[in-house]
Design an enzyme around this catalytic site. Structure first.
Site, short mmCIF file in Angstrom:
data_model
loop_
_atom_site.label_atom_id
_atom_site.label_comp_id
_atom_site.label_asym_id
_atom_site.label_seq_id
_atom_site.Cartn_x
_atom_site.Cartn_y
_atom_site.Cartn_z
N ASP A 9 -5.29 -4.80 -5.22
CA ASP A 9 -4.41 -3.33 -4.49
C ASP A 9 -3.72 -2.96 -5.35
O ASP A 9 -2.30 -3.86 -5.43
CB ASP A 9 -3.73 -4.36 -3.36
N LEU A 10 -3.90 -2.16 -7.03
CA LEU A 10 -2.88 -2.26 -7.69
C LEU A 10 -2.13 -0.93 -7.14
O LEU A 10 -3.49 -0.08 -7.95
CB LEU A 10 -3.86 -2.32 -8.86
N GLU A 11 -0.59 -0.52 -7.53
CA GLU A 11 -0.54 0.39 -6.90
C GLU A 11 1.35 0.43 -7.36
O GLU A 11 1.84 -0.32 -8.35
CB GLU A 11 -0.50 0.35 -5.73
N GLU A 12 2.17 1.25 -7.02
CA GLU A 12 3.25 1.33 -7.47
C GLU A 12 3.82 0.28 -6.60
O GLU A 12 3.98 -0.53 -5.93
CB GLU A 12 3.76 2.90 -7.13
N MET B 57 1.06 -1.18 -0.15
CA MET B 57 0.31 -0.25 -0.13
C MET B 57 0.93 2.13 0.17
O MET B 57 1.26 1.92 -0.60
CB MET B 57 -1.09 0.27 0.86
#
Length: 409
Positions: free
Chosen positions: A156-159, A1
């Protein structure tokens, strides 16, 4: 996250992996999950994140009793640290041979609750990065759904994954396949939040979903670690994200809110923002009055008071760094789900420094200096220092940190 989570959720407990977790036999695996509660989608939408293997995992039964919470968002499933396209907890503990998380899920279901599993997160290598295509990515996630008989899953798609267009194509394609192959599966997609709703990569992810014809139960943003100052900045970002959803999918305002979610961070964020109980109440009021689809936060591991309460101005994976009673923030998820939290307060507002047991070594002290080979007890485990350290709490430094978990005691 976010940066803290890169450290805190990048690897599942090395001790659990090293312990040689053995696979359930077919009858055991079935029995552990057959009692899955048939919760409504509102509960899965309200499930706070929980790391079941790291960051001093709290007792789920105690949280359920103290707050009325029924659903937990277990985090995170990743690709193996050494490479490959098979699901693991935190990159180290294979789902195929897991018994530890399965036991936690079984105990939650025995009390009438249930879980969703979150895949991805800020740290580690994601399956969408390693697997060859959407079909193989979906096949890996299907192993998780089948193993734990899941009714809900969170992407949960993020950096750095969402900066990789191929990886995002695999993840969105996998989510669509899972949605089609598991009728009734609750699917949420969580991504970074910015003042204008979400950033360039988040908008590209939404465009990919539109191109593939994929619509999950909700798209949630995380309005923290981006210069946010309390609830007013967060609700402004949610309003702006609603506009992004409308322009991307052609929805009207109400339809966009019905597909929009909030994922906050309780207490002190990685970048030093503070979100109090009153901020959560303000965002909860906004979410319910606008008919939003999801209200969750990172994390239950942090939903307890530090010692001292402000944690000396630092962010922790095991406490919130703001004054609170234990599980204060979980009660807002309960309210979003439509339930009323119990009126009686929980018995303790802080995580125990060292629970009782058979530990025969001295308890860890934040003021003491430890050198290589020194052993301490903390939160029911024995820990060995790999090198010189001071004020680094065992269980919060990850697999590659200073403390080696030598198991329970």
């Amino acid at each position: 996250m976010k940066p803290l989570r890169a450290l805190l959720c990048g690897a599942a407990s090395a001790a659990l992996a090293a312990a040689g977790l053995t696979a359930f036999v077919t009858g055991q695996a079935s029995g552990a999950t057959a009692d899955a509660a048939g919760l409504g989608n509102r509960w899965y939408a309200a499930a706070p994140y929980l790391m079941p293997l790291d960051n001093n995992p709290p007792d789920t039964a105690a949280i359920m009793d103290a707050t009325g919470l029924k659903a937990f968002q277990l985090a995170f499933v990743l690709a193996p640290n050494g490479g490959g396209c098979s699901p693991t907890w935190g990159g180290t503990a294979p789902v195929s041979s897991d018994t530890a998380v399965a036991g936690i899920i079984s105990s939650i279901r025995a009390k009438g609750g249930d879980v969703s599993v979150s895949v991805g997160g800020y740290g580690g290598t994601k399956l969408g990065q390693n697997c060859a295509d959407a079909a193989s990515t979906a096949a890996a996630y299907q192993q998780v759904i089948s193993k734990y008989q899941l009714k809900a899953i969170d992407f949960d798609l993020e950096e750095p994954e969402y900066e990789n267009t191929t990886a995002i194509s695999h993840e969105i394609g996998a989510a669509k396949i899972l949605q089609q192959n598991n009728p009734g599966l609750y699917v949420s997609v969580t991504t970074a939040g910015t003042a204008d709703g979400t950033g360039w990569f988040g908008k590209q992810m939404l465009n990919e979903a539109k191109a593939q014809g994929f619509v999950p139960d909700n798209f949630s943003i995380m309005p923290f670690d981006g210069g946010f100052s309390g609830a007013a900045a967060q609700t402004s970002a949610l309003t702006n994200f609603n506009s992004v959803l409308r322009s991307t999918f052609g929805w009207d305002t109400a339809t966009a809110y019905a597909h929009e979610g909030f994922s906050g961070m309780n207490g002190r964020s990685d970048s030093g923002e503070y979100f109090s109980q009153s901020d959560f109440q303000t965002v909860l009021d906004y979410a319910t009055s606008h008919g939003m689809a999801r209200f969750t936060f990172w994390s239950l591991n942090r939903d307890r008071q530090c010692t001292p309460p402000d944690n000396n101005g630092t962010t922790s994976g095991t406490c919130s760094s703001v004054p609170q009673a234990a599980w204060d923030f979980a009660k807002y998820s309960v309210r979003f789900a439509g339930a009323t939290p119990p009126s009686s307060p929980p018995p303790s507002s802080a995580p125990p420094s060292s629970p009782g047991g058979t530990c025969t070594v001295a308890a860890w002290s934040p003021s003491a200096v430890y050198t290589q080979g020194n052993e301490v007890s903390h939160n029911g485990h024995k820990w060995k220092a790999k090198w010189w350290t001071q004020n680094e709490e065992p269980g919060t430094t990850g697999e590659w940190g200073v403390w080696q978990d030598e198991g329970t005691c």
